[in-house]
Design an enzyme around this catalytic site. Sequence first.
Site, PDB file in Angstrom:
ATOM      1  N   ASP A 152     -26.514  66.717   1.200  1.00 21.18           N
ATOM      2  CA  ASP A 152     -27.389  67.467   0.297  1.00 21.18           C
ATOM      3  C   ASP A 152     -26.833  68.870   0.092  1.00 21.18           C
ATOM      4  O   ASP A 152     -25.802  69.239   0.652  1.00 21.18           O
ATOM      5  CB  ASP A 152     -28.804  67.524   0.865  1.00 21.18           C
ATOM      6  CG  ASP A 152     -28.860  68.259   2.194  1.00 21.18           C
ATOM      7  OD1 ASP A 152     -28.515  67.661   3.229  1.00 21.18           O
ATOM      8  OD2 ASP A 152     -29.230  69.449   2.212  1.00 21.18           O
ATOM      9  N   ASP A 210     -21.396  50.616   4.217  1.00 20.75           N
ATOM     10  CA  ASP A 210     -20.675  51.588   3.389  1.00 20.75           C
ATOM     11  C   ASP A 210     -21.335  51.628   2.016  1.00 20.75           C
ATOM     12  O   ASP A 210     -20.837  51.048   1.045  1.00 20.75           O
ATOM     13  CB  ASP A 210     -19.202  51.202   3.290  1.00 20.75           C
ATOM     14  CG  ASP A 210     -18.399  52.213   2.476  1.00 20.75           C
ATOM     15  OD1 ASP A 210     -18.887  53.344   2.300  1.00 20.75           O
ATOM     16  OD2 ASP A 210     -17.286  51.865   2.015  1.00 20.75           O
ATOM     17  N   GLU A 261     -24.113  59.014   5.900  1.00 22.41           N
ATOM     18  CA  GLU A 261     -24.094  60.380   5.381  1.00 22.41           C
ATOM     19  C   GLU A 261     -23.003  61.162   6.113  1.00 22.41           C
ATOM     20  O   GLU A 261     -22.425  60.698   7.105  1.00 22.41           O
ATOM     21  CB  GLU A 261     -25.445  61.069   5.557  1.00 22.41           C
ATOM     22  CG  GLU A 261     -25.538  62.408   4.810  1.00 22.41           C
ATOM     23  CD  GLU A 261     -26.947  62.972   4.736  1.00 22.41           C
ATOM     24  OE1 GLU A 261     -27.129  63.979   4.034  1.00 22.41           O
ATOM     25  OE2 GLU A 261     -27.858  62.410   5.376  1.00 22.41           O
ATOM     26  N   HIS A 300     -23.000  58.822   1.728  1.00 23.33           N
ATOM     27  CA  HIS A 300     -24.146  59.518   1.149  1.00 23.33           C
ATOM     28  C   HIS A 300     -23.768  60.996   1.074  1.00 23.33           C
ATOM     29  O   HIS A 300     -24.013  61.774   1.992  1.00 23.33           O
ATOM     30  CB  HIS A 300     -25.391  59.316   2.017  1.00 23.33           C
ATOM     31  CG  HIS A 300     -26.621  59.946   1.459  1.00 23.33           C
ATOM     32  ND1 HIS A 300     -27.450  59.312   0.567  1.00 23.33           N
ATOM     33  CD2 HIS A 300     -27.166  61.176   1.650  1.00 23.33           C
ATOM     34  CE1 HIS A 300     -28.450  60.103   0.241  1.00 23.33           C
ATOM     35  NE2 HIS A 300     -28.308  61.251   0.886  1.00 23.33           N
TER      36      HIS A 300
END
Length: 589
Positions: free
Chosen positions: A187, A557, A566, A512
């Site tokens: 993020d 994956d 992530e 991610h």
Amino acid sequence: MRLCFYSLCLFLLTLGLSPAQPVVESIRLNQIGFYPDAPKVAVVIGEAAYVPAGSTFQITTPDGKTVLFTGPLSEPRRNEFSGRMTRLADFSAFKTPGTYRVAVGRMARSYPFQIGANVHRDVAVGSLKGFYFQRTAIDLPEQYAGRWHRPAGHPDTRVLVHPSAASATRPAGSTLSSPLGWYDAGDYNKYIVNSGITMGTLLSLYEDFPDMSRVLNTNIPESGNRLPDLLDESLWNLRWMLTMQDPADGGVYHKLTNPRFDGMVMPDKAVKERYVVQKSVTAALDFAAVMAQASRVFRPFGRELPGLADSCRVAAVRAWGWAKQHPNALYDQDAINRQFDPDISTGTYGDRDASDEWIWAAAELYLTTKDDAYYTAVNLFADSKTPLPSWAQVRTLAYYSLARFSKELTARGKADLPKINGHLISQADSLLAGTDKQAYGTVMGQSARDFIWGSSAVAANQGIALIQAYRLTKNRRYLTAALGNLDYLLGRNGVGYSFLTGFGDKTPMHPHHRPSVADGIDEPVPGLLSGGTNARAAQQDKCAGYASNIPDEVFIDADCSYASNEIAINWNAPMVYLATSIEALQRSF
């Protein structure tokens, strides 16, 4: 024996292979390579492990046509999680530099690997370069970022003060400037607590292995200046952290964040308002520890960075003072959302017990100031435990630092050296127990508890703990075990992945990670450590496609799998430390 061979044939045919074709997945090993004089182990799994007693493996040329070494397979070992059998192929005696494969007859052969000096140098450099790709507030030009060049995102020069962080001098809705730093994970937010252990690990690498740290050339804009690239990269985040301290009272904001996570877009397309949120005692203490350590590390660079070491020391002392005045200011996101708007739903990094942060901050301030008042301010040895470091448990970072500077301690600190060293050696011994029976022959994975969210960081931090014990004792058992965990991260594991993007033949392609998803490039940003196998991942992220519920096999994956695939800065940092320290110690095997 005939039954076993018949079963193997059926198994291969179900995969669309004839028994004469190679089954790469049946041999798990470090896909990068091995040092000539260090241990070298591959693991034969599944049906390929069901071979007669006394069977052998071979080291071959990459095309498989020439056998260069033959050795016996170990006795079978049972994987306690899956019940499946493994056999170890130990080819430590083969030392000739070159490129090879491991083969088990005509049934299976491994991915190619190297034997040679400095074989993990690119891994060390690449995992450090991963931090450059996480930089905020700066363009990443093609000259430095290659195919993954991108425009700057999140300048963070006008960040709003969330009502939970409001004060007389900075009321709710006012703005402050808090640029630079790294995106925390997949993020686009920035968190002080997670930066704490990340920075502590990177700065400790420099303090432990300064010579090797100086040769890590990552091709960043600062490369070639008077600072090692490791410190240049760390400085990018350090300068951001300094902006997160309120100059009025010394408190430290817990995080800088959007109210909600951004979508899967590039950084420059994520333009929602951002906030600094509540000051917390854990943020203040992690900040104090990092700044105290940074003051030591950057002091020799006074000409290049005038005043920085002093500024870090002052900031550390002030943050400590704020924490003493607000010892119960724990971060509680649910309570914040009940009281203030907008609601915040990004990474919490909440911690209900700050005792370990007090220990770490006290130790680093003591080492930097030589003031016994910090050493005696808290009980550094509340019990006999030596927890593996994580963002929520930083106590052992204090012990690492105290042991590192054993010769520079005051008399008060030296009196506790036997206790400090005992903690670290006992921890390492507990990690070693049972390794000789483990299915993959690694410290990592001896317990299902290892396979948590961010298990790759567990493996790397176990490796660091073993390196610390080696530095204290020079006992090569610890060094060998640390290398085994690096092997684990690079392919010798239950899913056969090298968990570092861009390194190895089988490596995550869909982490991610917003830039890797949104940039239109098939390959993900390189040098990022995937979180790895997580026994509870399917329940945590609800991503479809997990093929197994066996603890050491729950990995997929796919970019939806934030619980197993992530990336995060606090996972990359121990990877950098482990690979770099092994490189520095390669001649000690």
